[in-house]
Write a protein that holds these residues in place. Structure first.
Motif, PDB file in Angstrom:
ATOM      1  N   ILE A 291       0.846  -1.205   0.000  1.00 42.74           N
ATOM      2  CA  ILE A 291       0.000   0.000   0.000  1.00 42.74           C
ATOM      3  C   ILE A 291       0.881   1.254   0.000  1.00 42.74           C
ATOM      4  O   ILE A 291       0.648   2.199  -0.755  1.00 42.74           O
ATOM      5  CB  ILE A 291      -0.929  -0.017   1.224  1.00 42.74           C
ATOM      6  N   LEU A 292       1.915   1.238   0.839  1.00 42.91           N
ATOM      7  CA  LEU A 292       2.813   2.393   0.897  1.00 42.91           C
ATOM      8  C   LEU A 292       3.567   2.592  -0.418  1.00 42.91           C
ATOM      9  O   LEU A 292       3.788   3.725  -0.851  1.00 42.91           O
ATOM     10  CB  LEU A 292       3.807   2.214   2.044  1.00 42.91           C
ATOM     11  N   HIS A 293       3.960   1.488  -1.047  1.00 43.57           N
ATOM     12  CA  HIS A 293       4.682   1.592  -2.317  1.00 43.57           C
ATOM     13  C   HIS A 293       3.813   2.250  -3.378  1.00 43.57           C
ATOM     14  O   HIS A 293       4.276   3.155  -4.100  1.00 43.57           O
ATOM     15  CB  HIS A 293       5.124   0.200  -2.770  1.00 43.57           C
ATOM     16  N   ARG A 294       2.581   1.806  -3.490  1.00 44.49           N
ATOM     17  CA  ARG A 294       1.686   2.400  -4.494  1.00 44.49           C
ATOM     18  C   ARG A 294       1.399   3.851  -4.177  1.00 44.49           C
ATOM     19  O   ARG A 294       1.351   4.699  -5.076  1.00 44.49           O
ATOM     20  CB  ARG A 294       0.382   1.610  -4.560  1.00 44.49           C
ATOM     21  N   LEU A 295       1.204   4.159  -2.910  1.00 44.01           N
ATOM     22  CA  LEU A 295       0.941   5.548  -2.514  1.00 44.01           C
ATOM     23  C   LEU A 295       2.120   6.443  -2.881  1.00 44.01           C
ATOM     24  O   LEU A 295       1.939   7.525  -3.458  1.00 44.01           O
ATOM     25  CB  LEU A 295       0.681   5.618  -1.012  1.00 44.01           C
ATOM     26  N   TYR A 345       7.652   0.311  22.778  1.00 42.51           N
ATOM     27  CA  TYR A 345       7.536   0.551  21.343  1.00 42.51           C
ATOM     28  C   TYR A 345       8.036  -0.679  20.590  1.00 42.51           C
ATOM     29  O   TYR A 345       9.016  -1.317  20.987  1.00 42.51           O
ATOM     30  CB  TYR A 345       8.343   1.783  20.939  1.00 42.51           C
ATOM     31  N   LEU A 346       7.337  -1.002  19.498  1.00 44.47           N
ATOM     32  CA  LEU A 346       7.722  -2.142  18.669  1.00 44.47           C
ATOM     33  C   LEU A 346       8.753  -1.674  17.651  1.00 44.47           C
ATOM     34  O   LEU A 346       8.446  -1.427  16.478  1.00 44.47           O
ATOM     35  CB  LEU A 346       6.485  -2.732  17.985  1.00 44.47           C
ATOM     36  N   HIS A 347       9.986  -1.536  18.112  1.00 44.21           N
ATOM     37  CA  HIS A 347      11.040  -1.002  17.251  1.00 44.21           C
ATOM     38  C   HIS A 347      11.332  -1.989  16.122  1.00 44.21           C
ATOM     39  O   HIS A 347      11.538  -3.189  16.337  1.00 44.21           O
ATOM     40  CB  HIS A 347      12.305  -0.742  18.058  1.00 44.21           C
ATOM     41  N   ALA A 348      11.348  -1.481  14.917  1.00 44.55           N
ATOM     42  CA  ALA A 348      11.638  -2.269  13.720  1.00 44.55           C
ATOM     43  C   ALA A 348      12.059  -1.292  12.628  1.00 44.55           C
ATOM     44  O   ALA A 348      12.011  -0.073  12.813  1.00 44.55           O
ATOM     45  CB  ALA A 348      10.421  -3.090  13.301  1.00 44.55           C
ATOM     46  N   ASP A 349      12.459  -1.832  11.503  1.00 45.56           N
ATOM     47  CA  ASP A 349      12.872  -1.002  10.373  1.00 45.56           C
ATOM     48  C   ASP A 349      11.704  -0.104   9.953  1.00 45.56           C
ATOM     49  O   ASP A 349      10.652  -0.591   9.555  1.00 45.56           O
ATOM     50  CB  ASP A 349      13.304  -1.892   9.213  1.00 45.56           C
ATOM     51  N   THR A 350      11.905   1.218  10.064  1.00 44.38           N
ATOM     52  CA  THR A 350      10.811   2.143   9.752  1.00 44.38           C
ATOM     53  C   THR A 350      10.715   2.480   8.272  1.00 44.38           C
ATOM     54  O   THR A 350       9.729   3.077   7.840  1.00 44.38           O
ATOM     55  CB  THR A 350      10.982   3.456  10.532  1.00 44.38           C
ATOM     56  N   GLY A 351      11.716   2.123   7.495  1.00 41.68           N
ATOM     57  CA  GLY A 351      11.676   2.475   6.080  1.00 41.68           C
ATOM     58  C   GLY A 351      11.875   3.964   5.866  1.00 41.68           C
ATOM     59  O   GLY A 351      12.002   4.739   6.815  1.00 41.68           O
ATOM     60  N   LEU A 352      11.890   4.363   4.595  1.00 38.18           N
ATOM     61  CA  LEU A 352      12.093   5.764   4.249  1.00 38.18           C
ATOM     62  C   LEU A 352      10.761   6.504   4.199  1.00 38.18           C
ATOM     63  O   LEU A 352       9.726   5.923   3.875  1.00 38.18           O
ATOM     64  CB  LEU A 352      12.776   5.878   2.886  1.00 38.18           C
ATOM     65  N   PRO A 353      10.767   7.812   4.509  1.00 43.95           N
ATOM     66  CA  PRO A 353       9.538   8.593   4.379  1.00 43.95           C
ATOM     67  C   PRO A 353       9.062   8.631   2.929  1.00 43.95           C
ATOM     68  O   PRO A 353       9.828   8.368   1.989  1.00 43.95           O
ATOM     69  CB  PRO A 353       9.950   9.990   4.853  1.00 43.95           C
ATOM     70  N   LEU A 354       7.805   8.961   2.744  1.00 48.01           N
ATOM     71  CA  LEU A 354       7.287   9.196   1.396  1.00 48.01           C
ATOM     72  C   LEU A 354       8.014  10.390   0.789  1.00 48.01           C
ATOM     73  O   LEU A 354       8.399  11.326   1.484  1.00 48.01           O
ATOM     74  CB  LEU A 354       5.789   9.495   1.448  1.00 48.01           C
ATOM     75  N   GLY A 355       8.206  10.342  -0.513  1.00 47.49           N
ATOM     76  CA  GLY A 355       8.817  11.467  -1.202  1.00 47.49           C
ATOM     77  C   GLY A 355      10.320  11.362  -1.367  1.00 47.49           C
ATOM     78  O   GLY A 355      10.935  12.280  -1.905  1.00 47.49           O
ATOM     79  N   VAL A 356      10.921  10.265  -0.895  1.00 46.26           N
ATOM     80  CA  VAL A 356      12.370  10.099  -1.033  1.00 46.26           C
ATOM     81  C   VAL A 356      12.695   9.298  -2.293  1.00 46.26           C
ATOM     82  O   VAL A 356      13.357   9.802  -3.211  1.00 46.26           O
ATOM     83  CB  VAL A 356      12.965   9.415   0.212  1.00 46.26           C
ATOM     84  N   PRO A 358      10.430   6.178  -4.386  1.00 47.07           N
ATOM     85  CA  PRO A 358       9.324   5.214  -4.369  1.00 47.07           C
ATOM     86  C   PRO A 358       9.742   3.796  -4.742  1.00 47.07           C
ATOM     87  O   PRO A 358       8.970   2.852  -4.519  1.00 47.07           O
ATOM     88  CB  PRO A 358       8.346   5.793  -5.399  1.00 47.07           C
ATOM     89  N   ASP A 359      10.931   3.633  -5.294  1.00 45.85           N
ATOM     90  CA  ASP A 359      11.360   2.297  -5.714  1.00 45.85           C
ATOM     91  C   ASP A 359      12.034   1.503  -4.596  1.00 45.85           C
ATOM     92  O   ASP A 359      12.202   0.283  -4.726  1.00 45.85           O
ATOM     93  CB  ASP A 359      12.320   2.404  -6.907  1.00 45.85           C
ATOM     94  N   LEU A 360      12.433   2.175  -3.522  1.00 50.08           N
ATOM     95  CA  LEU A 360      13.075   1.469  -2.426  1.00 50.08           C
ATOM     96  C   LEU A 360      12.030   0.729  -1.589  1.00 50.08           C
ATOM     97  O   LEU A 360      10.984   1.299  -1.257  1.00 50.08           O
ATOM     98  CB  LEU A 360      13.859   2.437  -1.546  1.00 50.08           C
ATOM     99  N   PRO A 361      12.289  -0.543  -1.252  1.00 52.43           N
ATOM    100  CA  PRO A 361      11.284  -1.342  -0.524  1.00 52.43           C
ATOM    101  C   PRO A 361      11.187  -0.930   0.944  1.00 52.43           C
ATOM    102  O   PRO A 361      12.113  -0.375   1.530  1.00 52.43           O
ATOM    103  CB  PRO A 361      11.819  -2.768  -0.653  1.00 52.43           C
ATOM    104  N   ARG A 362      10.017  -1.232   1.510  1.00 50.30           N
ATOM    105  CA  ARG A 362       9.784  -1.047   2.943  1.00 50.30           C
ATOM    106  C   ARG A 362       9.310  -2.379   3.505  1.00 50.30           C
ATOM    107  O   ARG A 362       8.419  -3.007   2.951  1.00 50.30           O
ATOM    108  CB  ARG A 362       8.735   0.040   3.191  1.00 50.30           C
TER     109      ARG A 362
END
Length: 453
Positions: A291-295, A345-356, A358-362
């Motif tokens: 969902i985040l990738h498409r967004l 807190y459930l610390h885990a890989d947060t991924g990159l913010p939107l706008g950086v 879109p091809d990098l996976p989360r």
């Protein structure tokens, strides 16, 4: 003997050099210096009052400043209602606790105070006790002998009256005192109007922001509670939001995010992102990372890739609890609160913010939530404080959540908000979900056992 003369023939008189005239000259120079100093004090006071936008602080600064400018022992500002009645009395000086000591009783406006209401012009009284319109003071009122009253106008309306009593040196109020306080009252009217306009703007923008946020439904097996808290600084509108949808596969989906920036531009981008996210999440359903990738891709194509952090969480039923599945675009992790009064807190890989990019996976993450546990999603305004690290704020929030784990969900959320003491440097969006037994589980628990004796 001839008198010594200057070359132009001028002979200074002995009187012109006498001590009496020298004293007068010195006195005149001192008056000029005092007048200059008072004008500078007045200008400084006007600037100080004009910078303030909180109405309550504006009113208190007005009376404190007026009392200091004329060296009065007591000052009060009587705020008037639409029919000339007193609606508030703010005091300063040796009788500052007057209203509290009198049980909140306000003036009736029948005496000298009423004169200024009925005839809004500067008023000076040198002997209060013997003035024909004096109505006396209520029991417990501090004694006063002199009065200077000046109306405060906001546009063409009398907002209230400024009263000053008893100069500290025992002298009477002068023409200069009246002129200075009248000038201050004129500036005060502008400051009050600005504060009222600011308050109207603040309320309008806050209401606009709240209307952009959805209502939270009641669901079987899941208790939901949301909270939006605007920053205490203007403008009280920004890019924080929360959302909730029920996906076609009957799984609840929590969504929360924060657009970088503030004001109307951030709120506009927030509206675009939240609306797109609803449609994409409804279409994609899972996993959250997809969902985040498409967004992110759509935002890049249509809007040039605005910067924002977003977290998406599915709450899929699993036995008596739920399976939390989430993915993050640079957002803070979920805060899990267990029935055993533990919070982390459930610390885990947060991924990159939107706008950086879109091809990098989360990555996607999972966590089982037993019945009675609570998961909270929030923006960084809840844990962000100037001079403190984000980790410190998160630890504090987790501690508060653990302490209130057994409280009703709204009380837990209120405790997190109240811990900041009403001061927020950034907006806060918070979405909380508590796992509760579903109706089918409650029915099974209510069925009596059919075992033998």
């Amino acid at each position: 003997m001839s008198q010594d003369k200057s070359h132009d023939g001028f002979v200074p008189s002995a009187k012109g050099l006498g001590e009496e005239n020298l004293d007068r000259l010195e006195q005149g120079l001192r008056q000029i210096a005092r007048a200059h100093g008072r004008v500078q004090d007045l200008l400084d006071a006007v600037l100080m009052i004009s910078r303030e936008l909180d109405l309550n602080l504006v009113l208190h600064k007005i009376i404190d400043t007026a009392r200091q400018l004329v060296d009065a022992r007591y000052a009060a500002l009587g705020v008037l209602g639409p029919h000339g009645e007193f609606t508030d009395l703010i005091t300063s000086g040796f009788g500052a606790d007057l209203t509290a000591r009198l049980g909140g009783t306000l003036p009736h406006g029948t005496g000298l105070l009423g004169d200024l209401v009925r005839d809004p012009r500067p008023l000076r009284v040198q002997d209060l006790a013997h003035h024909p319109h004096a109505a006396g003071f209520p029991e417990g009122h501090p004694p006063m002998s002199t009065l200077l009253g000046v109306p405060i106008r906001v546009r063409s309306t009398i907002y209230g009256n400024l009263y000053l009593a008893d100069k500290t040196d025992g002298s009477a109020f002068t023409d200069d005192d009246e002129a200075v306080v009248t000038a201050l009252a004129s500036a005060a009217g502008v400051a009050i109007e600005n504060a009222r306009l600011y308050e109207q703007l603040r309320r309008a923008t806050e209401e606009f922001q709240r209307r952009l946020l959805p209502d939270i439904p009641q669901l079987d097996g899941l208790e939901l509670h949301a909270h939006y808290q605007p920053s205490t600084e203007t403008p009280r509108i920004g890019g924080d939001w929360y959302d909730f949808i029920h996906l076609p596969d009957h799984v609840p989906c929590l969504m929360l995010g924060d657009v970088m920036g503030h004001g109307i531009p951030a709120a506009t981008v927030m509206s675009q992102i939240s609306n797109m996210l609803r449609v994409i999440a409804f279409d994609e359903q899972e996993p959250p990372s997809r969902i985040l990738h498409r967004l992110d891709t759509v935002l890049h194509e249509l809007h040039g890739g605005p910067m924002a952090t977003v977290i998406i969480a599915r709450l899929e039923p699993r036995g008596s609890g739920r399976l939390l599945q989430w993915a993050s675009a640079g957002h803070l992790p979920p805060l899990l609160v267990t029935p055993g009064h533990e919070a982390a807190y459930l610390h885990a890989d947060t991924g990159l913010p939107l706008g950086v990019d879109p091809d990098l996976p989360r990555p996607d993450h999972e966590q089982h939530l037993p019945a009675g546990s609570t998961v909270l999603l929030h923006t960084d305004g809840l844990v962000e404080e100037r001079g403190e690290s984000l980790d410190t704020g998160m630890d504090a929030a987790a501690g508060i959540a653990a302490t209130h784990a057994g409280k009703p969900l709204p009380d837990l959320v209120d405790a997190l908000i109240a811990a900041r003491g009403g001061a927020f440097e950034d907006d806060v969006a918070l979405l909380a979900a508590r796992i509760t037994p579903g109706s089918d589980q409650r029915q099974k628990a209510d069925v009596p056992s059919t075992g033998s004796w």
